[in-house]
Write a protein that holds these residues in place. Structure first.
Motif, short mmCIF file in Angstrom:
data_model
loop_
_atom_site.label_atom_id
_atom_site.label_comp_id
_atom_site.label_asym_id
_atom_site.label_seq_id
_atom_site.Cartn_x
_atom_site.Cartn_y
_atom_site.Cartn_z
N PHE A 243 0.87 -1.19 0.00
CA PHE A 243 0.00 0.00 0.00
C PHE A 243 0.90 1.23 0.00
O PHE A 243 2.08 1.15 0.35
N PRO A 244 0.36 2.38 -0.45
CA PRO A 244 1.19 3.58 -0.64
C PRO A 244 2.05 3.92 0.57
O PRO A 244 1.59 3.87 1.71
N GLY A 245 3.31 4.24 0.29
CA GLY A 245 4.24 4.63 1.33
C GLY A 245 5.19 3.54 1.76
O GLY A 245 6.26 3.81 2.31
N THR A 246 4.84 2.26 1.49
CA THR A 246 5.72 1.16 1.89
C THR A 246 6.80 0.92 0.84
O THR A 246 6.62 1.22 -0.35
N SER A 247 7.90 0.35 1.26
CA SER A 247 9.02 0.06 0.35
C SER A 247 8.59 -0.95 -0.72
O SER A 247 8.97 -0.83 -1.89
N TYR A 248 7.80 -1.93 -0.31
CA TYR A 248 7.36 -2.96 -1.26
C TYR A 248 6.49 -2.34 -2.36
O TYR A 248 6.63 -2.65 -3.54
N HIS A 249 5.58 -1.46 -1.97
CA HIS A 249 4.69 -0.81 -2.93
C HIS A 249 5.49 0.05 -3.91
O HIS A 249 5.25 0.02 -5.13
N LYS A 250 6.47 0.79 -3.39
CA LYS A 250 7.32 1.61 -4.26
C LYS A 250 8.09 0.73 -5.24
O LYS A 250 8.26 1.08 -6.42
N ALA A 251 8.56 -0.42 -4.76
CA ALA A 251 9.31 -1.33 -5.63
C ALA A 251 8.43 -1.88 -6.73
O ALA A 251 8.86 -2.02 -7.88
N ARG A 252 7.18 -2.22 -6.40
CA ARG A 252 6.27 -2.75 -7.42
C ARG A 252 5.97 -1.71 -8.49
O ARG A 252 5.96 -2.03 -9.69
N LEU A 253 5.74 -0.47 -8.08
CA LEU A 253 5.50 0.59 -9.06
C LEU A 253 6.76 0.87 -9.90
O LEU A 253 6.67 1.13 -11.10
N ALA A 254 7.93 0.79 -9.26
CA ALA A 254 9.18 1.00 -9.99
C ALA A 254 9.37 -0.09 -11.04
O ALA A 254 9.82 0.18 -12.16
N ARG A 255 9.02 -1.33 -10.69
CA ARG A 255 9.12 -2.43 -11.65
C ARG A 255 8.20 -2.17 -12.85
O ARG A 255 8.59 -2.38 -14.01
N GLU A 256 6.98 -1.72 -12.58
CA GLU A 256 6.05 -1.43 -13.67
C GLU A 256 6.61 -0.35 -14.58
O GLU A 256 6.49 -0.42 -15.81
N SER A 257 7.24 0.66 -13.99
CA SER A 257 7.85 1.73 -14.78
C SER A 257 9.01 1.21 -15.62
O SER A 257 9.16 1.56 -16.80
N LEU A 258 9.83 0.34 -15.03
CA LEU A 258 10.94 -0.27 -15.77
C LEU A 258 10.43 -1.09 -16.95
O LEU A 258 10.99 -1.02 -18.06
N LEU A 259 9.40 -1.88 -16.72
CA LEU A 259 8.84 -2.70 -17.80
C LEU A 259 8.30 -1.83 -18.93
O LEU A 259 8.44 -2.17 -20.11
N GLN A 260 7.69 -0.72 -18.57
CA GLN A 260 7.17 0.20 -19.59
C GLN A 260 8.30 0.79 -20.43
O GLN A 260 8.22 0.85 -21.66
N THR A 261 9.37 1.22 -19.76
CA THR A 261 10.52 1.78 -20.47
C THR A 261 11.15 0.73 -21.38
O THR A 261 11.48 1.01 -22.54
N LEU A 262 11.30 -0.48 -20.87
CA LEU A 262 11.90 -1.55 -21.68
C LEU A 262 11.01 -1.92 -22.86
O LEU A 262 11.50 -2.24 -23.94
N GLY A 263 9.69 -1.85 -22.66
CA GLY A 263 8.78 -2.11 -23.77
C GLY A 263 8.97 -1.12 -24.89
O GLY A 263 8.94 -1.48 -26.08
#
Length: 501
Positions: A243-263
């Motif tokens: 959920f917002p604010g946690t390290s795990y949540h930030k990591a999941r959103l960062a992964r989604e951003s990385l996948l988008q850039t790689l796409g």
């Protein structure tokens, strides 16, 4: 907005002109009109209170259910952050013996003794156990990642990457590593009196992997991925609180951003190939895009993206922490630094200014011992999980099918019978190879780190040019190092720097 009734919780209040918040029932609208709006206000307060109570009860119940499964996760993570993981194991070994059960990251887990336990797990990979990560970690690594594949799937995938990370691939990349190191030192060390060691080395390692993996050197995509990788790393081995604010949540959103850039990069590269405008890139991306899968089809875009994320993460952070620790240890052990400088001067004398090649790095015997000793004392990865494929018995303990079994570097890297003064930095420990399964910074068995030679080679090239051209000293000799999940220097390892004449 309509006010909540006295004593009510204002979490559900609708606009006075919006009956849709409660459903547009003609009866409710009529009754509300007849009561002058009091029905809506009272109903809102009632619904708000009920929802709040239900939500709070559900939240509390979920936490109570989670507590047994959290087990010792918080203690384990706390010990890691304080760089006292060895104490975590010592306390439990003293209480339960060399083999003990615990709950980590919501999983029943069993820790085996070392080096015997390491040997057992590595030798029985795909027989009694298989590589495994908690579901929360798999979600961030990706189901197509080499790190999460098992059995035959893993063997076939590993063969694809071997063409890049094996000796033949590395030999062709050493000159590019050489060029990247020289450029980095000119930009980040030249004319500087002080540098932040960790930050500077992260810039170096990311610029290297972005170049060799994606043929990207700078620009918006480079900056975006560098930012996302940092957030991704911060949550990869944290409690899975999404959920917002946690390290795990930030990591999941960062992964989604990385996948988008790689796409975006994949689409651009495929279009260039189709139009005959490909620049002839020689990088990991081109290996994956053009290499047939085991069925003869090309590797899918999803597989490419998951594995590029994996290797950006591994090649960036794990490879930057080790040279940072080396700089600290060499600064605090001048006699060791002297031996490294002596070895590199002998190589430089023969090269006469020519770029380094693969054979040159094989001659760096003492430098290699320094790297190994640093990996023993400050391993970038502390532990890894295996999962029981069937019920079996180990040293009298019944291990049920599906149970997590894990090995840890701390259980063998600090054995006084192998390393007589285990907390002291002593590269001579590696003048002879240590006994099998005692030195495991890259794991072992079929899932040993495929990039270990890549990491060692880039560190050797970096150290060659650094020790020949610069002197440095640590600003804080007693700076603490914690793990979260990788080693973290408390103050970022500031260094006083002086260019050699």
């Amino acid at each position: 907005m309509g006010p909540a009734a006295a004593g009510g919780l204002n979490i559900y209040a609708a606009d006075d002109n919006s009956g849709a918040a409660f459903g547009n029932s003609d009866l409710l609208v009529l009754l509300d009109h007849q009561t002058g709006g009091k029905l809506k206000v009272g109903f809102a307060a009632l619904v708000g209170t009920v929802i709040a109570i239900v939500a709070a009860t559900a939240l509390w119940a979920s936490w109570m259910l989670c507590l047994p499964f959290l087990g010792e996760s918080l203690e384990y993570l706390s010990a890691s952050r304080a760089n006292r993981s060895l104490e975590f194991y010592k306390v439990r070994i003293a209480k339960y013996g060399e083999i003990f059960k615990t709950h980590l990251l919501l999983c029943l887990s069993i820790s085996l003794g070392a080096p015997e336990g390491n040997k057992f797990l590595f030798a029985n990979e795909n027989k009694l156990v298989q590589n495994s990560w908690p579901p929360s970690v798999v979600k961030l690594l990706g189901r197509h990642s080499l790190a999460t594949k098992t059995g035959e799937e893993h063997k076939k995938a590993r063969r694809i990457f071997a063409s890049f990370f094996g000796p033949d691939g590395l030999q062709s990349f050493v000159p590019r590593m050489d060029q990247t190191v020289r450029s980095h030192l000119d930009q980040c060390w030249e004319n500087k009196e002080e540098v932040m060691g960790v930050e500077t080395l992260k810039q170096f390692t990311f610029s290297l992997v972005a170049n060799l993996f994606l043929s990207i050197k700078d620009g918006p995509e480079f900056n975006s991925m560098a930012h996302d990788i940092e957030l991704y790393l911060g949550g990869i081995m944290q409690l899975p609180l999404d959920f917002p604010g946690t390290s795990y949540h930030k990591a999941r959103l960062a992964r989604e951003s990385l996948l988008q850039t790689l796409g975006t990069i994949i689409s651009r590269r495929r279009k260039a190939i189709k139009e005959g405008q490909d620049c002839g890139h020689h990088d990991l991306f081109s290996v994956l895009m053009n290499r047939p899968h085991n069925q003869g089809d090309l590797i899918t875009d999803e597989e490419i993206k998951d594995n590029i994320v994996l290797f950006l993460f591994a090649g960036h952070d794990t490879s930057s922490i080790t040279p940072a620790a080396i700089l600290k240890y060499l600064s605090l052990n001048p006699h060791c630094l002297h031996e490294v400088v002596k070895e590199q001067k002998e190589i430089a004398k023969v090269k006469a200014g020519a770029p380094l090649n693969w054979d040159d790095t094989r001659k760096m015997k003492y430098t290699s011992e320094v790297i190994q000793e640093t990996l023993r004392l400050q391993p970038p990865v502390q532990a890894a999980f295996r999962e029981a494929l069937q019920e079996f018995e180990y040293e009298g303990l019944r291990i049920p099918k599906g149970c997590k079994v894990f090995w840890s570097v701390w259980r063998s890297h600090m054995l006084p019978e192998i390393f007589p003064n285990p907390t002291k930095f002593d590269p001579s420990s590696f003048e002879k190879a240590p006994p099998p399964f005692t030195f495991v910074p890259f794991g072992g068995g079929p899932h040993s780190c495929i990039g270990k030679d890549f990491a060692r080679t880039e560190i050797m090239v970096f150290l060659h040019y650094l020790v020949l051209n610069y002197e440095w000293s640590v600003v804080h000799p007693n700076e603490k190092i914690s793990y979260d999940p990788m080693p973290i220097f408390e103050k970022g390892l500031p260094l006083k720097v002086h260019k050699k004449v």
